[in-house]
Design a protein around this motif. Sequence first.
Motif, PDB file in Angstrom:
ATOM      1  N   PRO A   1       0.782  -0.647  -0.125  1.00  0.00           N
ATOM      2  CA  PRO A   1      -0.402  -0.069   0.417  1.00  0.00           C
ATOM      3  C   PRO A   1       0.929   1.107  -0.397  1.00  0.00           C
ATOM      4  O   PRO A   1       1.915   1.077   0.418  1.00  0.00           O
ATOM      5  N   THR A   2       0.963   1.967  -1.159  1.00  0.00           N
ATOM      6  CA  THR A   2       1.159   3.440  -1.027  1.00  0.00           C
ATOM      7  C   THR A   2       0.775   4.912   0.261  1.00  0.00           C
ATOM      8  O   THR A   2      -1.036   4.938  -0.002  1.00  0.00           O
TER       9      THR A   2
ATOM     10  N   ARG B   1       5.071   1.642   1.466  1.00  0.00           N
ATOM     11  CA  ARG B   1       5.436   2.491   0.408  1.00  0.00           C
ATOM     12  C   ARG B   1       5.259   4.459   0.950  1.00  0.00           C
ATOM     13  O   ARG B   1       4.694   4.023  -0.199  1.00  0.00           O
ATOM     14  N   TRP B   2       5.879   4.882   0.815  1.00  0.00           N
ATOM     15  CA  TRP B   2       5.739   6.083   1.270  1.00  0.00           C
ATOM     16  C   TRP B   2       6.098   6.731   0.566  1.00  0.00           C
ATOM     17  O   TRP B   2       7.412   6.321  -0.301  1.00  0.00           O
TER      18      TRP B   2
ATOM     19  N   ALA C   1      -2.969   7.036  -1.771  1.00  0.00           N
ATOM     20  CA  ALA C   1      -3.346   5.912  -2.550  1.00  0.00           C
ATOM     21  C   ALA C   1      -3.465   5.162  -0.924  1.00  0.00           C
ATOM     22  O   ALA C   1      -3.371   4.059  -1.995  1.00  0.00           O
ATOM     23  N   GLY C   2      -2.970   5.188  -0.045  1.00  0.00           N
ATOM     24  CA  GLY C   2      -2.877   4.343   1.405  1.00  0.00           C
ATOM     25  C   GLY C   2      -2.229   4.521   1.963  1.00  0.00           C
ATOM     26  O   GLY C   2      -2.322   5.955   2.830  1.00  0.00           O
ATOM     27  N   LEU C   3      -0.969   4.666   2.947  1.00  0.00           N
ATOM     28  CA  LEU C   3       0.092   4.862   3.691  1.00  0.00           C
ATOM     29  C   LEU C   3       1.298   5.140   3.035  1.00  0.00           C
ATOM     30  O   LEU C   3       1.905   3.793   2.277  1.00  0.00           O
ATOM     31  N   LEU C   4       2.287   5.635   3.519  1.00  0.00           N
ATOM     32  CA  LEU C   4       3.813   5.423   2.798  1.00  0.00           C
ATOM     33  C   LEU C   4       4.322   4.442   3.660  1.00  0.00           C
ATOM     34  O   LEU C   4       4.671   3.785   5.011  1.00  0.00           O
TER      35      LEU C   4
ATOM     36  N   ARG D   1       9.327  10.122  -5.800  1.00  0.00           N
ATOM     37  CA  ARG D   1       8.757  10.747  -5.870  1.00  0.00           C
ATOM     38  C   ARG D   1       6.842  10.538  -6.260  1.00  0.00           C
ATOM     39  O   ARG D   1       6.949   9.101  -6.754  1.00  0.00           O
ATOM     40  N   ALA D   2       5.870  11.502  -5.755  1.00  0.00           N
ATOM     41  CA  ALA D   2       4.421  10.890  -5.480  1.00  0.00           C
ATOM     42  C   ALA D   2       4.423  11.140  -7.396  1.00  0.00           C
ATOM     43  O   ALA D   2       4.704  11.811  -8.173  1.00  0.00           O
ATOM     44  N   ASP D   3       3.354  10.075  -7.544  1.00  0.00           N
ATOM     45  CA  ASP D   3       3.048   9.688  -9.210  1.00  0.00           C
ATOM     46  C   ASP D   3       1.860  11.198  -8.710  1.00  0.00           C
ATOM     47  O   ASP D   3       1.632  11.701 -10.320  1.00  0.00           O
TER      48      ASP D   3
END
Length: 76
Positions: A5-6, A39-40, A69-72, A61-63
């Motif tokens: 999860p991101t 995944r941060w 989109a979740g948690l880092l 870098r954030a998409d």
Amino acid sequence: MRRLPTATLDYVHVAAEYRRFGFGRTLVVAVVARAPSYRWTAPLPAGPVALSFRARVAMRRADLPGVHAGLLGRGR
């Protein structure tokens, strides 16, 4: 392969008189430690102070800047 999860770390602020003492880096380490299975990511900042900080804190870098989109997590 299972995708982690991101999450996106959008903003860290340290008052000017307390910058360059490691407080911002400590905050980032603490938030990543709270959700180690994520995944941060972080968006690319606009200002020179933020760019300097971002260059010293390794993070993907954030998409989609500003969209969670979740948690880092550890996938830096």
